[in-house]
Design an enzyme around this catalytic site. Sequence first.
Site, PDB file in Angstrom:
ATOM      1  N   GLU A  44      -8.534 -85.462   7.385  1.00 51.64           N
ATOM      2  CA  GLU A  44      -8.057 -86.412   8.713  1.00 51.64           C
ATOM      3  C   GLU A  44      -6.820 -87.269   8.084  1.00 51.64           C
ATOM      4  OE1 GLU A  44      -9.640 -89.912  11.652  1.00 51.64           O
ATOM      5  OE2 GLU A  44     -11.232 -88.237  10.998  1.00 51.64           O
ATOM      6  N   GLU A  55      -9.776 -99.841  13.559  1.00 54.00           N
ATOM      7  CA  GLU A  55     -10.329 -99.864  12.057  1.00 54.00           C
ATOM      8  C   GLU A  55     -10.700-101.255  11.507  1.00 54.00           C
ATOM      9  OE1 GLU A  55      -9.936 -96.839  11.400  1.00 54.00           O
ATOM     10  OE2 GLU A  55      -8.424 -96.211  12.391  1.00 54.00           O
TER      11      GLU A  55
END
Length: 259
Positions: A44, A55
């Site tokens: 990824e 995040e």
Amino acid sequence: MNRIEQAFANGKAFIPFITAGDPSMEITEQLVLRMAEAGADLIELGIPFSDPVAEGQVIQDASARALSGGISVDEIFGMVKRIRKVCDVAMAFMTYANVIFSYGADRFMKNCSEAGVDAIIIPDLPFEEKDEFMPYCLKYGVHLISMIAPTSENRIHMIAREARGFVYCVSSLGVTGVRQDISDDAREMIRLVKEVNEIPCAVGFGISTPEQASRMAEFSDGIIVGSAIVKIVEQYGSECVPHVARYVRMMKDAVRVGG
């Protein structure tokens, strides 16, 4: 069999995440090749974004470092094309809807297809708005990966029925980041997915240790690890490649044990 199917065909998959351009494009390219050699089944690649809402601090900082280095989406596509000349590992981009809108959705998916990107993960794209990008994904043969979380509840069957490639099961609430304790909520989410679709289910968010990876692999089809790897990149900078490769090898072994 396409590359995504191949990633899950040989037992439980290990899926590492890194941020493209951190600490440099050259090192990112080396990391992809070495992680594939070390046993990564699908890699990824995060496209840096100035406001990565899903995040935690570790990956936010990695995005900031990459952006400060002047990284561009076109450079990332170019890097993937170079990798594809020597490596056939499955690759997925992880980025935010605004990045694709700004680039142009048709152009973005066309370039994904031409470069050899197999899938796209868009954490800020609600299932109900997937048609913003799905026509372009179908046009160019790029899997739009569905995400489910503990809060998805009665929507899981609906999301699972239309899922393609694999389902990304978010193990816990909140943003990405290493966690000491990971709940077994994903076990129930995966059970609900499999009731309507035998698609592979990979678990991410918070996993960092071999013990955690092995436990999650007992009931999932793959394990996704990001922040723990990005921390190694941050710690060692341009010298990070062998350290990341060693970690990937260790985690892949743990996933095999769990599987």
